[in-house]
Design a protein around this motif. Sequence first.
Motif, mmCIF file in Angstrom:
data_model
loop_
_atom_site.group_PDB
_atom_site.id
_atom_site.type_symbol
_atom_site.label_atom_id
_atom_site.label_comp_id
_atom_site.label_asym_id
_atom_site.label_seq_id
_atom_site.Cartn_x
_atom_site.Cartn_y
_atom_site.Cartn_z
ATOM 1 N N ALA A 1 2.669 75.683 26.370
ATOM 2 C CA ALA A 1 1.671 75.794 28.155
ATOM 3 C C ALA A 1 2.969 75.791 28.308
ATOM 4 N N VAL A 2 2.567 76.871 29.727
ATOM 5 C CA VAL A 2 3.843 77.508 30.733
ATOM 6 C C VAL A 2 3.015 77.459 31.776
ATOM 7 N N GLN A 3 3.304 76.271 32.735
ATOM 8 C CA GLN A 3 3.619 75.676 33.901
ATOM 9 C C GLN A 3 4.318 75.861 34.583
ATOM 10 N N MET A 4 3.872 75.860 35.618
ATOM 11 C CA MET A 4 4.066 76.999 37.090
ATOM 12 C C MET A 4 5.080 75.543 38.217
ATOM 13 N N TRP A 5 6.108 74.728 38.936
ATOM 14 C CA TRP A 5 5.580 73.646 38.844
ATOM 15 C C TRP A 5 6.421 74.114 40.456
ATOM 16 N N GLN A 6 5.940 73.736 41.956
ATOM 17 C CA GLN A 6 6.603 74.167 42.817
ATOM 18 C C GLN A 6 7.009 72.475 43.410
ATOM 19 N N LYS A 7 8.408 72.152 43.688
ATOM 20 C CA LYS A 7 8.510 70.581 43.474
ATOM 21 C C LYS A 7 7.864 69.381 42.657
ATOM 22 N N ASP A 8 6.826 69.056 43.087
ATOM 23 C CA ASP A 8 6.474 68.318 42.498
ATOM 24 C C ASP A 8 4.599 68.715 41.969
ATOM 25 N N GLN A 9 4.445 69.834 42.896
ATOM 26 C CA GLN A 9 3.100 70.636 42.590
ATOM 27 C C GLN A 9 2.662 71.388 41.777
ATOM 28 N N LEU A 10 1.802 71.269 40.995
ATOM 29 C CA LEU A 10 1.662 71.608 39.565
ATOM 30 C C LEU A 10 1.149 73.089 39.936
ATOM 31 N N ILE B 1 8.773 69.308 27.289
ATOM 32 C CA ILE B 1 9.131 70.757 27.963
ATOM 33 C C ILE B 1 10.141 70.415 27.309
ATOM 34 N N ARG B 2 10.340 71.892 26.364
ATOM 35 C CA ARG B 2 10.513 72.635 25.433
ATOM 36 C C ARG B 2 12.649 73.334 26.481
ATOM 37 N N HIS B 3 11.626 74.256 27.525
ATOM 38 C CA HIS B 3 12.781 74.582 28.239
ATOM 39 C C HIS B 3 12.330 75.498 29.584
ATOM 40 N N VAL B 4 13.197 75.003 30.430
ATOM 41 C CA VAL B 4 13.416 75.422 31.916
ATOM 42 C C VAL B 4 13.474 76.886 32.607
ATOM 43 N N ALA B 5 13.569 77.461 33.024
ATOM 44 C CA ALA B 5 13.963 78.373 33.960
ATOM 45 C C ALA B 5 13.337 77.080 35.380
ATOM 46 N N VAL B 6 14.462 78.317 36.217
ATOM 47 C CA VAL B 6 14.127 77.316 37.938
ATOM 48 C C VAL B 6 14.485 78.812 38.509
ATOM 49 N N GLU B 7 13.782 79.171 39.760
ATOM 50 C CA GLU B 7 14.103 79.630 40.675
ATOM 51 C C GLU B 7 14.477 78.425 42.157
ATOM 52 N N ALA B 8 14.561 79.144 42.829
ATOM 53 C CA ALA B 8 15.085 77.773 43.830
ATOM 54 C C ALA B 8 14.676 78.598 45.497
ATOM 55 N N ALA B 9 14.584 78.064 45.954
ATOM 56 C CA ALA B 9 14.589 78.438 47.935
ATOM 57 C C ALA B 9 15.331 77.395 48.906
ATOM 58 N N ASN B 10 15.844 77.884 49.454
ATOM 59 C CA ASN B 10 16.267 77.130 50.875
ATOM 60 C C ASN B 10 15.569 77.083 52.678
ATOM 61 N N ALA C 1 12.445 73.692 44.801
ATOM 62 C CA ALA C 1 12.936 74.720 43.425
ATOM 63 C C ALA C 1 10.963 74.741 43.399
ATOM 64 N N ARG C 2 11.435 75.990 42.148
ATOM 65 C CA ARG C 2 10.160 75.924 41.166
ATOM 66 C C ARG C 2 10.753 76.377 39.875
ATOM 67 N N LEU C 3 10.258 75.782 39.215
ATOM 68 C CA LEU C 3 10.208 74.834 37.224
ATOM 69 C C LEU C 3 9.214 76.148 36.617
ATOM 70 N N ALA C 4 9.677 76.374 36.107
ATOM 71 C CA ALA C 4 8.967 77.800 34.773
ATOM 72 C C ALA C 4 9.061 77.078 33.596
ATOM 73 N N VAL C 5 8.065 75.852 33.286
ATOM 74 C CA VAL C 5 8.059 75.037 31.733
ATOM 75 C C VAL C 5 7.470 75.439 30.945
ATOM 76 N N THR C 6 8.040 75.585 29.796
ATOM 77 C CA THR C 6 7.428 75.731 28.331
ATOM 78 C C THR C 6 7.855 74.654 27.596
ATOM 79 N N THR C 7 6.056 74.202 26.834
ATOM 80 C CA THR C 7 6.235 72.600 26.916
ATOM 81 C C THR C 7 5.676 72.923 25.158
ATOM 82 N N THR C 8 6.159 72.387 23.867
ATOM 83 C CA THR C 8 6.092 72.168 22.537
ATOM 84 C C THR C 8 4.139 72.337 22.434
ATOM 85 N N THR C 9 3.957 72.505 23.274
ATOM 86 C CA THR C 9 1.947 72.652 23.033
ATOM 87 C C THR C 9 1.543 74.245 23.043
#
Lengths: 234, 1018
Positions: B424-433, B397-406, B414-422
């Motif tokens: 890929a851009v992934q969206m994780w909502q807590k531990d769900q891809l 993982i090279r970069h993480v952007a975050v958005e949260a809900a309460n 939390a929702r994480l938008a993850v950018t990886t070295t290969t």
Amino acid sequence: MRIPLALLALTSSCFSALALDLKGRIQWNEHCEGLGELGQTKVVLDNGRLHGGVTQDGTFVIPEVPAGTYVLSVLAHDHAFEQLRVDIFETETLPEVRPYFPGTPLNPPSTITLPYPITLTARGKHDYFVPRESFNVLAMFKNPMMMLMLGAGVLVLLTPMMMKNMDPEVMEEFKERHAKMSGAQSALQSGDLMGGFSQLLSAANEEAKGATSVAAKGPSALGAKQRGGKNKKR
Amino acid sequence: MRHLSLFLLCLAACTHALHSYEVGVTDWHKPLAGVPLVQSHSTAPVFHRRRYEDGQTSSVVLTATQSNVLAAIHSANGSIAWRHIFDDDDHIIGFKRDTDIVVALSGPGGANFRVFDSNSGHLLLERRLHDLAAGRLQEPESLGTSVGFGAEEKEKDIYVLTNGHTLRRLDRHTGEVRWGWTAPDQTSSVLYSKIFVTLSTVYLLGLSKSFASYTLHVTSLSPDGGVVVYSGNVPSSIKTGFSQAFVLSDVSAPDTVPRVVWFEDGKIKSLELAPELTAKPATVKGAAYKTIEDVGLSEYGQFVAIAENGSGRVIKLTPEGLKVIWEYSDSATSPTRTGSIYSGGLDVDGHPYIARVFWAHSLKTMSAHVFASHLAEGKGLVTGYTFPFKTGEHGIIRHVAVEAANPEHYRVLARLAVTTTTGAVQMWQKDQLQWTREEGLADIRVAELVELPERKIALHLDSEHETFGARVARQLLDAQDFPQYAVNFVRRFVTGSYTSVSTPVVAPTNASEPLSRDAFGFRKVIVAATPYGKIYGIDSANGDVLWSRVFGLGWAAQVGGQIIPAKLFVTRTVNDGESPQVVLVTQRKASNGLVDTVLFHVDALTGEDARRQSPSNDLLQGEDAVSGPLVEAFLLPTDAGRAVVLLDEFLQVHLYPNSDEVKAAFAAVAPSLRIPLRSGPPGQRRLTGHQVPSEVEFTGLHIAYPTWSLPFPTGEDIFAVFARPTDPVASLGKVLGNRTTLYKYLNPNLVGVVTGPPSTAPLSEKATCGVYLLDGAKGTIIYHAILPSVGGRCDVKATLVENWLVYHYYDPEVVVNQAKGYRVVSVELYEGRGVDDKRKSSDMSSLSNATTDVSVYEQAYVFPRGIRTITPTSTSYGISVKDIIVANENGQIQSFPRRFLDPRRPKHKPTTEEAEEWLIQYDPVIPDDPKRVLSHHYQVAKTQKIVTSPALLESTSLVFAHGLDLFFTRIAPSNTFDVLSESFNKPQLVVTIAGLAFAIVVVKPIVARKKLRERWYD
């Protein structure tokens, strides 16, 4: 320390004092109703080194265009636009805009000049598809060949009935004529052109004669024939 | 042959075009945005919540990418909400969002200013702020530019800082400049890089270079007129530049005085921002720090400081000054976990959250700790969880952007938008891809279409020795499928639902079944490699990724490095009996500057390592073939199978596979090889031909030696060397209308060269570009054309197929008849001096003098528009006509039929003989026919290359375009003459026959009755 606006503009364009910002707009019409339909679109001069983007209200600005003659085109994905010839002068005069057709020489220029700022309209929307030929009974019967065939079929069915109801004398004549015609046809087919022609001609002559003779003979002969026919049947 | 070609031409005459029902069935399009630019805050992915008029909100991820695209991706499903494609030479420097708009700066020094609607992505404003030549290039590019929004509640104006010294206030709606201010001492060392706007003052933060470090410089201006209130240095010494200096403010507490914060010698210093800057710098008390990080929450008064031991602390702006409000537990540097990535984000109500993401070696999972400062009665709450990130598939993982809900108290989602070295851009909502976007595919360097094997229908094992009972049992077992077969047969017979060319090629079968081809061979595997260290197998039926492998770096894993794909060869096809394999030739650039040539050998169907060195769920390790850079690589079919031949910089020949059989086979064919290579320094480029001796040197390697050299004029650099595709040629000649034959010039050593002025040379109008056709065996120039350049730049695209060369360029000619525009030139080479002059060029010795006996037919046409790439179609036997496929600058993939580009089109009305050849009269303009746009409504952006590949059907060629987007379709240049036509109407046939049968039934008794009556009465 604050520098007036004009001065700022001057410094920003000091490299090309003679350059001009070419302005124009795309008029939305029924082919293209807005930027949402048009998509990201560029208006380019010549090969695209100088260009401007079309904004939501349809306007575009091609910044810092040096003096010269250019061909302006719109790079739109789904819409067709005409090309224009744009002349930009070294003096302060406004650019001259003329229609241009691709593949034609730029000189002599067209005598028609268009107003500046440039106004462009979509000439149409590209249609990428050909319609599918689907099976349609009605369309099938609308085909002239089909109609001919149908007509022939109807005739085949109707002729015996017509023959039955026909006057025996007329029938006789018809048969005769038919025989002659078919004779001529067969002669023609077999290559005997002259023979065929002469037969046709004689058939035509006799027809004329026959017509007069029938009229002359009057109803008596007709009646006799009719009776004869009836007798035969019984 | 003649009749066949006539027949094909006749077929070609009927225009082939797309049917709307084929959309999405025979083709697919994957729009991509590109790999996010994560180096700078101004371009990295960020969540943006869009508000609609009805009060609804939806969230998108905004990012600028390496493909020079500004994109918004729906957080919910990962589809592209909108994207704006910037020109290749107009780099995005940064973007800044406000509630409903996104402002982007691009070009040198931020010359181009654009405003987009954040909901629709529509361009609202476009302005050139300064001349491109006046733009100062900075490193990094974002330095010296900034965008700020006014502090008003509504109708905020836009403040733009460009070129490091010019500030403008622009109207939000019209783009009109309200005022501008330029630093009076542009020559001085102050470079402004940040804007901070309050209601009363506009602050500009700059750095002025002093002896060993930078000094912070602040200028404050009045927002109404741009009058300078104060300008001066702040006593400071910053080592690293603007990554560690920023302004903190708090929108939730507007009364708090904003502070400028910077990092200096292990201390965090801050200064209250007031128009006159009268305050003294303060230091945050407590521990020593290693660095500070702006996590994107500076407007909410929070940032992260990393203490000496590596632990992360959240520092908040309070009216009393800066205060540490949280320390992440277990965040100190430790061998059990990697360093942490900190990222800030908001929830719907605008509360700030800071996420810390790290890889735990012990758990082999990613962990995320999300801190919410406003929860737990303001004491702060951390929610920790792990999520199963697949590092073997997506790298690091090279970069993480975050958005949260309460959603409820004490619960943070939390929702994480993850950018990886290969890439890929992934969206994780807590531990769900939620979704994954393989954005690395926006930069495919090499791609190849690999044929699939047939489906294995029945396995007959040992049928010789089975007993009677076993055979009966087997046959009964086989027969159980018979009723289904019979039903299918009847259905097929009645309805006519045969496999046709426009049916989808993937039957809805279970996924566990091995890959197999369809009836017509339309389904292939696209093997593609990206510079993000990944190789993909893509299903050509729908564009889904079948498998992917991440490259291992080998020894360079210690120092880090990058693997850049160079060439891809299919070394084993299904025709060889086993599953197909590919070899990828790459250049590994280690971070210490060493370059090696590494080969990766994989199974094209599964992505398994064909060398069986790396397990299937781990990194794919390659073979270091050459320790040094590669000069040339090609595939050589030998008696011992296909071998990859690599030439290193000392012209030593390396073989792969390096077995004795291959070596012996290579030694046998080596003397007949002719290898033209580029050589010479820039400005004195030459093409040098090489031969390989059959004897090896003492190193055990063959060393190629030069045999000829062709110097190009001093003003010409080699831009591209291209050769004819290895497709079969069906006919060696072309029979003309008068029963004579033109024999095609098919010299196997023919290479094409595109030249132009060297990039180092100053641009000059006089520079020219060139197209050459050379005999690669001895350097003879067979065809040469000098083309005009456009202001010293060359953009010539050329392709060669059989004996046909097509090239495209822009002609800025203003001399003779002033008809500037795009041109395409079609050139055909025939043997000898004219018709019926057969020289057998295809198997002529390269030493023969007859290789230069060529007659050239050429014709120039006006082309409708500029193109990005050009390629011919490719069919399995080469019988079908070859069309030309181009990717044009409108984002379309368009085909141009050979009939229009035929260089023998007569200038007069075609005579009967010419009409017999289906030649049409010359017309200078090639028509731009939208019916021939293969990509129809799809916008296929920034296409780099089009790969064509034959299907099993001779009529059909598969087309795969890659660049930013991926697009796949198929094309039948001569129409699908080898399958029943799509428009063939089986119902009509059935209805006609049924009608006739009915007529017979009806008429038969009538005729019988009539005959009977005739017997009686005649």
